[in-house]
Scaffold this motif. Structure first.
Motif, PDB file in Angstrom:
ATOM      1  N   THR A  29       5.945 -26.603  16.315  1.00 56.15           N
ATOM      2  CA  THR A  29       6.989 -25.602  16.081  1.00 56.15           C
ATOM      3  C   THR A  29       6.636 -24.331  16.840  1.00 56.15           C
ATOM      4  OG1 THR A  29       7.494 -26.469  13.881  1.00 56.15           O
ATOM      5  CG2 THR A  29       8.185 -24.215  14.336  1.00 56.15           C
ATOM      6  N   THR A  30       7.584 -23.857  17.632  1.00 59.26           N
ATOM      7  CA  THR A  30       7.402 -22.603  18.360  1.00 59.26           C
ATOM      8  C   THR A  30       8.287 -21.552  17.722  1.00 59.26           C
ATOM      9  OG1 THR A  30       6.974 -23.814  20.405  1.00 59.26           O
ATOM     10  CG2 THR A  30       7.512 -21.477  20.620  1.00 59.26           C
ATOM     11  N   ARG A  31       7.693 -20.414  17.411  1.00 57.54           N
ATOM     12  CA  ARG A  31       8.427 -19.275  16.841  1.00 57.54           C
ATOM     13  C   ARG A  31       8.377 -18.135  17.852  1.00 57.54           C
ATOM     14  NH1 ARG A  31       9.480 -20.615  11.799  1.00 57.54           N
ATOM     15  NH2 ARG A  31       8.103 -22.066  10.727  1.00 57.54           N
ATOM     16  N   ALA A  32       9.518 -17.502  18.026  1.00 56.99           N
ATOM     17  CA  ALA A  32       9.609 -16.377  18.953  1.00 56.99           C
ATOM     18  C   ALA A  32      10.157 -15.165  18.224  1.00 56.99           C
ATOM     19  CB  ALA A  32      10.508 -16.720  20.132  1.00 56.99           C
ATOM     20  N   ARG A  33       9.664 -14.005  18.631  1.00 54.59           N
ATOM     21  CA  ARG A  33      10.139 -12.723  18.098  1.00 54.59           C
ATOM     22  C   ARG A  33      10.396 -11.826  19.296  1.00 54.59           C
ATOM     23  NH1 ARG A  33       6.862  -8.292  16.245  1.00 54.59           N
ATOM     24  NH2 ARG A  33       5.090  -9.668  16.605  1.00 54.59           N
ATOM     25  N   THR A  44      14.861  -6.548  15.885  1.00 54.34           N
ATOM     26  CA  THR A  44      13.988  -7.702  16.065  1.00 54.34           C
ATOM     27  C   THR A  44      14.805  -8.973  15.935  1.00 54.34           C
ATOM     28  OG1 THR A  44      12.098  -6.509  15.146  1.00 54.34           O
ATOM     29  CG2 THR A  44      11.943  -8.902  15.220  1.00 54.34           C
ATOM     30  N   GLY A  45      14.762  -9.801  16.985  1.00 59.25           N
ATOM     31  CA  GLY A  45      15.430 -11.094  16.965  1.00 59.25           C
ATOM     32  C   GLY A  45      14.412 -12.187  16.710  1.00 59.25           C
ATOM     33  N   GLN A  46      14.849 -13.248  16.043  1.00 61.97           N
ATOM     34  CA  GLN A  46      13.976 -14.363  15.714  1.00 61.97           C
ATOM     35  C   GLN A  46      14.533 -15.649  16.311  1.00 61.97           C
ATOM     36  OE1 GLN A  46      11.166 -13.881  13.850  1.00 61.97           O
ATOM     37  NE2 GLN A  46      11.614 -11.754  13.411  1.00 61.97           N
ATOM     38  N   GLY A  47      13.634 -16.547  16.730  1.00 58.37           N
ATOM     39  CA  GLY A  47      14.045 -17.846  17.229  1.00 58.37           C
ATOM     40  C   GLY A  47      12.988 -18.884  16.929  1.00 58.37           C
ATOM     41  N   VAL A  48      13.425 -20.128  16.713  1.00 56.50           N
ATOM     42  CA  VAL A  48      12.516 -21.225  16.385  1.00 56.50           C
ATOM     43  C   VAL A  48      12.936 -22.459  17.173  1.00 56.50           C
ATOM     44  CG1 VAL A  48      11.694 -22.754  14.541  1.00 56.50           C
ATOM     45  CG2 VAL A  48      12.136 -20.357  14.048  1.00 56.50           C
ATOM     46  N   ALA A  66      12.827 -21.338  21.919  1.00 56.47           N
ATOM     47  CA  ALA A  66      12.580 -20.322  20.891  1.00 56.47           C
ATOM     48  C   ALA A  66      12.860 -18.920  21.435  1.00 56.47           C
ATOM     49  CB  ALA A  66      11.144 -20.426  20.380  1.00 56.47           C
ATOM     50  N   ALA A  67      12.409 -18.644  22.665  1.00 56.91           N
ATOM     51  CA  ALA A  67      12.627 -17.320  23.262  1.00 56.91           C
ATOM     52  C   ALA A  67      14.115 -17.047  23.461  1.00 56.91           C
ATOM     53  CB  ALA A  67      11.877 -17.208  24.585  1.00 56.91           C
ATOM     54  N   SER A  68      14.848 -18.033  23.962  1.00 58.55           N
ATOM     55  CA  SER A  68      16.282 -17.814  24.189  1.00 58.55           C
ATOM     56  C   SER A  68      17.011 -17.589  22.870  1.00 58.55           C
ATOM     57  CB  SER A  68      16.898 -18.977  24.960  1.00 58.55           C
ATOM     58  OG  SER A  68      16.886 -20.165  24.200  1.00 58.55           O
ATOM     59  N   ARG A  69      16.599 -18.291  21.828  1.00 54.07           N
ATOM     60  CA  ARG A  69      17.222 -18.094  20.516  1.00 54.07           C
ATOM     61  C   ARG A  69      16.894 -16.730  19.934  1.00 54.07           C
ATOM     62  NH1 ARG A  69      15.799 -24.326  18.844  1.00 54.07           N
ATOM     63  NH2 ARG A  69      17.585 -25.219  19.961  1.00 54.07           N
ATOM     64  N   ALA A  70      15.684 -16.262  20.141  1.00 54.71           N
ATOM     65  CA  ALA A  70      15.308 -14.921  19.667  1.00 54.71           C
ATOM     66  C   ALA A  70      16.081 -13.848  20.433  1.00 54.71           C
ATOM     67  CB  ALA A  70      13.804 -14.708  19.827  1.00 54.71           C
ATOM     68  N   MET A  71      16.234 -14.038  21.741  1.00 56.15           N
ATOM     69  CA  MET A  71      16.976 -13.050  22.533  1.00 56.15           C
ATOM     70  C   MET A  71      18.462 -13.076  22.209  1.00 56.15           C
ATOM     71  SD  MET A  71      14.955 -12.810  26.158  1.00 56.15           S
ATOM     72  CE  MET A  71      14.898 -14.548  26.528  1.00 56.15           C
TER      73      MET A  71
END
Length: 109
Positions: A29-33, A44-48, A66-71
């Motif tokens: 699982t990759t989590r991005a903030r 702050t955006g979050q993505g998983v 994850a990064a694209s979802r956080a952005m």
């Protein structure tokens, strides 16, 4: 009659907003903030992203997802802030049906 002091959109200015993007991968699982600080607002955006156990594990793909979802989350929050600010000056929201973006019609394409 006193003329209102209204600033028009034709002024020139330069700003730099930096976005910090933080990624952590653990157990598939990759989590991005994604963090944006404009000096007046901090968002702050979050993505998983999760690797399907049947798929080949390619960490870069999890990072990208994850990064694209956080952005995207960050962009949606920033648009809500802009909508509130526009309403605050009496401009109202753009029509969601036509996807016209406040004088930048290609911004929502």
């Amino acid at each position: 009659m006193k003329k209102a002091n209204v600033r028009r959109c034709a002024m020139t200015r330069t700003l730099e907003w930096k976005v910090g993007l933080y990624l952590v991968e653990e157990d598939g699982t990759t989590r991005a903030r994604a963090v944006l600080d404009t000096g007046t607002v901090s968002l702050t955006g979050q993505g998983v992203a999760r690797c399907n156990p049947e798929d080949v594990d390619v960490p870069a793909i999890g990072d990208e997802l994850a990064a694209s979802r956080a952005m995207r989350d960050l962009a949606e929050q920033l648009m809500r802030v802009a909508d509130r600010d526009l309403e605050g000056v009496g401009a109202g929201q753009a029509s969601r049906r036509t996807l016209t973006g406040y004088g930048w019609p290609d911004a929502t394409a």
